[in-house]
Motif scaffolding. Sequence first.
Motif, PDB file in Angstrom:
ATOM      1  N   MET A   1      55.726  65.830  41.531  1.00 39.96           N
ATOM      2  CA  MET A   1      54.312  65.724  41.211  1.00 39.96           C
ATOM      3  C   MET A   1      53.502  66.147  42.428  1.00 39.96           C
ATOM      4  N   PRO A   2      52.531  67.066  42.238  1.00 40.63           N
ATOM      5  CA  PRO A   2      51.728  67.508  43.380  1.00 40.63           C
ATOM      6  C   PRO A   2      50.837  66.385  43.918  1.00 40.63           C
ATOM      7  N   HIS A   3      50.533  66.496  45.179  1.00 38.49           N
ATOM      8  CA  HIS A   3      49.656  65.524  45.821  1.00 38.49           C
ATOM      9  C   HIS A   3      48.206  65.872  45.515  1.00 38.49           C
ATOM     10  N   PRO A   4      47.329  64.868  45.487  1.00 38.96           N
ATOM     11  CA  PRO A   4      45.906  65.149  45.268  1.00 38.96           C
ATOM     12  C   PRO A   4      45.369  66.065  46.371  1.00 38.96           C
ATOM     13  N   GLN A   5      44.470  66.925  46.006  1.00 41.73           N
ATOM     14  CA  GLN A   5      43.841  67.836  46.964  1.00 41.73           C
ATOM     15  C   GLN A   5      42.399  67.388  47.205  1.00 41.73           C
ATOM     16  N   HIS A   6      42.050  67.252  48.461  1.00 41.03           N
ATOM     17  CA  HIS A   6      40.678  66.898  48.811  1.00 41.03           C
ATOM     18  C   HIS A   6      39.836  68.168  48.769  1.00 41.03           C
ATOM     19  N   ALA A   7      38.624  68.044  48.284  1.00 39.66           N
ATOM     20  CA  ALA A   7      37.744  69.205  48.200  1.00 39.66           C
ATOM     21  C   ALA A   7      36.347  68.820  48.678  1.00 39.66           C
ATOM     22  N   LEU A   8      35.795  69.665  49.511  1.00 40.12           N
ATOM     23  CA  LEU A   8      34.416  69.500  49.942  1.00 40.12           C
ATOM     24  C   LEU A   8      33.599  70.583  49.261  1.00 40.12           C
ATOM     25  N   VAL A   9      32.612  70.168  48.525  1.00 39.96           N
ATOM     26  CA  VAL A   9      31.755  71.120  47.831  1.00 39.96           C
ATOM     27  C   VAL A   9      30.303  70.733  48.043  1.00 39.96           C
ATOM     28  N   GLU A  10      29.446  71.739  48.019  1.00 40.33           N
ATOM     29  CA  GLU A  10      28.012  71.484  48.079  1.00 40.33           C
ATOM     30  C   GLU A  10      27.503  71.367  46.656  1.00 40.33           C
ATOM     31  N   LEU A  11      26.727  70.322  46.408  1.00 34.12           N
ATOM     32  CA  LEU A  11      26.188  70.092  45.082  1.00 34.12           C
ATOM     33  C   LEU A  11      24.667  70.163  45.116  1.00 34.12           C
ATOM     34  N   PRO A  12      24.083  70.706  44.062  1.00 38.09           N
ATOM     35  CA  PRO A  12      22.622  70.704  43.996  1.00 38.09           C
ATOM     36  C   PRO A  12      22.109  69.257  43.958  1.00 38.09           C
ATOM     37  N   PRO A  13      20.953  69.009  44.533  1.00 34.70           N
ATOM     38  CA  PRO A  13      20.403  67.654  44.541  1.00 34.70           C
ATOM     39  C   PRO A  13      20.297  67.030  43.140  1.00 34.70           C
ATOM     40  N   ALA A  14      19.981  67.831  42.133  1.00 40.63           N
ATOM     41  CA  ALA A  14      19.859  67.293  40.777  1.00 40.63           C
ATOM     42  C   ALA A  14      21.200  66.767  40.264  1.00 40.63           C
ATOM     43  N   THR A  15      22.274  67.438  40.618  1.00 40.35           N
ATOM     44  CA  THR A  15      23.610  66.987  40.200  1.00 40.35           C
ATOM     45  C   THR A  15      23.951  65.664  40.872  1.00 40.35           C
ATOM     46  N   VAL A  16      23.700  65.582  42.161  1.00 40.19           N
ATOM     47  CA  VAL A  16      23.962  64.343  42.892  1.00 40.19           C
ATOM     48  C   VAL A  16      23.125  63.205  42.299  1.00 40.19           C
ATOM     49  N   SER A  17      21.873  63.482  41.996  1.00 42.46           N
ATOM     50  CA  SER A  17      20.994  62.458  41.427  1.00 42.46           C
ATOM     51  C   SER A  17      21.524  61.919  40.101  1.00 42.46           C
ATOM     52  N   ARG A  18      22.058  62.813  39.255  1.00 39.57           N
ATOM     53  CA  ARG A  18      22.603  62.361  37.971  1.00 39.57           C
ATOM     54  C   ARG A  18      23.773  61.407  38.175  1.00 39.57           C
ATOM     55  N   TYR A  19      24.636  61.697  39.135  1.00 38.21           N
ATOM     56  CA  TYR A  19      25.775  60.818  39.384  1.00 38.21           C
ATOM     57  C   TYR A  19      25.359  59.517  40.056  1.00 38.21           C
ATOM     58  N   VAL A  20      24.355  59.568  40.892  1.00 37.24           N
ATOM     59  CA  VAL A  20      23.827  58.332  41.492  1.00 37.24           C
ATOM     60  C   VAL A  20      23.209  57.466  40.397  1.00 37.24           C
ATOM     61  N   GLU A  21      22.463  58.085  39.472  1.00 42.33           N
ATOM     62  CA  GLU A  21      21.893  57.340  38.344  1.00 42.33           C
ATOM     63  C   GLU A  21      22.995  56.721  37.489  1.00 42.33           C
ATOM     64  N   ALA A  22      24.046  57.484  37.217  1.00 39.09           N
ATOM     65  CA  ALA A  22      25.158  56.965  36.425  1.00 39.09           C
ATOM     66  C   ALA A  22      25.830  55.800  37.144  1.00 39.09           C
TER      67      ALA A  22
END
Length: 69
Positions: A1-22
């Motif tokens: 089974m493969p190991h989890p891969q860490h990923a750094l991505v830039e997200l638009p502020p609106a996307t981050v806001s939706r997840y913070v609201e959730a």
Amino acid sequence: MPHPQHALVELPPATVSRYVEADLELQRRLGKSPGPEFLMSLAVEREDPMILIDDFCAAIVQSLRENRA
């Protein structure tokens, strides 16, 4: 089974806001939440990348058709 891969991505502020609201809504409903980052990882796991590429290609084709007209 493969190991989890860490990923750094830039997200638009609106996307981050939706997840913070959730995250806040989950805290309201259950009293706790694992955090917006965890909710984002769930979304990534549930998303079908093949559907994403179909949508992406369709958007490109549509844009080219519109620019041609």
